[in-house]
Structures are given as structure tokens and as C-alpha cells.
Motif scaffolding. Structure first.
Motif, short mmCIF file in Angstrom:
data_model
loop_
_atom_site.label_atom_id
_atom_site.label_comp_id
_atom_site.label_asym_id
_atom_site.label_seq_id
_atom_site.Cartn_x
_atom_site.Cartn_y
_atom_site.Cartn_z
N LEU A 275 0.77 -1.29 0.05
CA LEU A 275 -0.10 -0.06 -0.07
C LEU A 275 0.78 1.16 -0.11
N GLU A 276 0.48 2.38 -1.00
CA GLU A 276 1.22 3.61 -0.92
C GLU A 276 -0.01 4.64 -0.30
N VAL A 277 0.30 5.05 0.62
CA VAL A 277 -0.41 6.33 1.37
C VAL A 277 -0.04 7.59 0.81
N GLY A 278 -0.90 8.22 -0.25
CA GLY A 278 -0.26 9.56 -0.81
C GLY A 278 0.37 9.38 -2.02
N SER A 279 -0.47 8.97 -3.07
CA SER A 279 0.36 8.49 -4.32
C SER A 279 0.39 9.54 -5.34
N LEU B 299 5.38 5.60 2.35
CA LEU B 299 5.23 6.92 2.42
C LEU B 299 6.07 7.85 1.70
N ASN B 300 5.72 8.48 0.63
CA ASN B 300 6.65 9.14 -0.10
C ASN B 300 6.19 10.79 -0.35
N ALA C 243 -2.84 2.01 -4.41
CA ALA C 243 -2.28 3.43 -4.57
C ALA C 243 -3.45 4.05 -3.96
N LEU C 244 -3.51 4.62 -2.71
CA LEU C 244 -4.47 5.50 -1.88
C LEU C 244 -4.07 6.99 -2.01
N GLU C 245 -5.24 7.83 -2.25
CA GLU C 245 -4.91 9.07 -2.48
C GLU C 245 -6.15 9.82 -2.10
N GLY D 105 -6.05 8.51 4.23
CA GLY D 105 -5.05 7.70 5.19
C GLY D 105 -4.94 7.66 6.60
N ALA D 106 -5.90 8.66 7.16
CA ALA D 106 -6.36 8.60 8.50
C ALA D 106 -7.39 7.33 8.86
#
Length: 215
Positions: free
Chosen positions: A43-47, A114-115, A67-69, A97-98
Motif C-alpha cells: 500500500l502507498e499512502v499518498g500516491s 510513504l513518499n 495506491a491510496l490518495e 490515510g487517517a
């Protein structure tokens, strides 16, 4: 960075429910059904606009990626690419993401990225930083045993805060890189759009790779 509204974004999302889920509180424990085969879930939080997660999905066909945005326009940019690519191991989520423990079941996620998260530099806003202990608790709740958390930033203040926050939480570090693009230990880095632009101008990138303490 808040993106300008695009009139095509919402219709594109509505037209592709097979490729994107919108605030999916009914999917916890069921995400493997969104992919062509069952594989470890990352999972990527903030893609953002999706360069990182798309290239990860291409590079690792033996893993499934989400991808979560939170920004509708940003996720729509990723969706536009995925409509063309049809990567079988990538699914998109428009969500916050919260709310990860509403979206995912315990131990469902093998790794989390987290990028270049918003640094929220003012002290009174530290609880909004994605490496604050409240967020770490959520990540741990959905993470499989020995799962990895990878964090990249160009902001030294956020990096130092994150290092302390994760250390105080009892996390074990696999990597602490003070200059990622010149670190000989790192040979498989995949860049985000922002990372490529910033580093090409001589900017320094920081990275942490850590695991949660095991009971």
C-alpha cells in the motif's frame, strides 16, 4: 500540493469502478478479490500522480499494489494511466490515510510506502504528520508480521521527526539513508515524479525502512 480541479476527473472515476474504490469501508479483508491473483499486498499512502506505484507494480508482478490518495484529481491522473495500462496487480483507492483501519483488516498489508508526505512544519500540526504515533498505530494494526514501512522525504525536519517517532515506537530500522541517491546500499530505488525533479536539481533525499516490533 493541492491540484486544480479537472472536470474529467469525477466522470472518469465513476466510469471505472473495477479499477478504483471510493472510501471502501466494506473491503477490509477482501482486497485480494480486486486482483487477478492472490499475492502479498503493498500500500502507498499518498500516491500523487502515481509514477512510483505504477513503476513498482511493473517491476514486481509477484506483488499486488494499492495506491491510496485523498485528492480526487490526483487519483484520477493515476486512473487515466491505469485505464491504458491495465496492470493486473494495481488497484486504486480514493480515500483518507487517517482511515486505514476502516479500509484494511489486521495483518492484511505486507508493506506500506510513504513518499514525500506533507511535512506540516509547524509544531502545533505535528499530529497531522503521517509518521506521528497515531498513524504508526494504524499502520501496525493493518501490517502483516515483519511487514516493512518505507518512508522517503526531502524535508530534513520531517525526516528527523520521523526517525525519533519510529524509534520511540520501538520500530527496528533496516535502513537509514541520509542521501538516498548516493547511498551504495540502495540499488533498486524507484522515484516519484517530485523526487526525480527535486534530485535532478541537486536536492537531497532521505529514506527510512523500518519494521514494527513483534510481540
Amino acid at each position: 500540493m493541492r491540484l486544480r480541479n479537472k472536470p474529467w476527473a469525477a466522470p472518469l472515476i465513476a466510469a471505472n469502478p473495477d479499477l478504483i474504490s471510493v472510501r471502501p469501508v466494506d473491503m477490509a479483508g477482501k482486497w485480494q478479490a480486486k486482483f487477478s491473483q492472490q499475492q502479498p499486498l503493498y500500500l502507498e499512502v499518498g500516491s500523487g500522480k502515481g509514477q512510483f506505484i505504477i513503476e513498482m507494480a511493473k517491476a514486481h508482478p509477484d506483488r499486488n499494489y494499492i495506491a491510496l490518495e485523498i485528492q480526487e484529481v490526483a487519483i484520477a491522473y493515476i486512473l487515466r494511466k491505469q485505464v491504458a495500462l491495465q496492470l493486473p496487480n494495481l488497484h486504486l483507492v480514493l480515500g483518507d490515510g487517517a482511515d486505514l483501519t476502516d479500509y484494511f483488516a489486521p495483518a492484511e498489508v505486507a508493506g506500506l510506502f510513504l513518499n514525500f508526505s506533507d511535512p506540516w512544519p509547524k509544531s502545533r500540526h505535528e499530529k497531522r504528520r503521517l509518521t506521528y504515533r497515531h498513524f504508526l498505530q494504524q499502520y501496525q494494526a493493518i501490517m502483516a508480521p515483519n511487514g516493512i514501512l518505507q518512508f522517503k522525504t526531502d524535508n530534513q525536519g520531517l525526516f528527523e521527526f520521523s526517525l525519533v517517532s519510529m524509534n520511540n515506537y520501538g520500530m527496528v530500522f533496516d535502513l537509514v539513508a541520509l542521501d538516498l541517491h548516493h547511498d551504495p546500499r540502495v540499488t533498486d530505488n524507484i522515484e516519484t515524479e517530485y523526487e526525480h525533479k527535486f534530485s535532478s536539481q541537486g536536492g537531497r533525499i532521505y529514506e527510512l525502512v523500518a519494521r514494527f516490533p513483534q510481540a
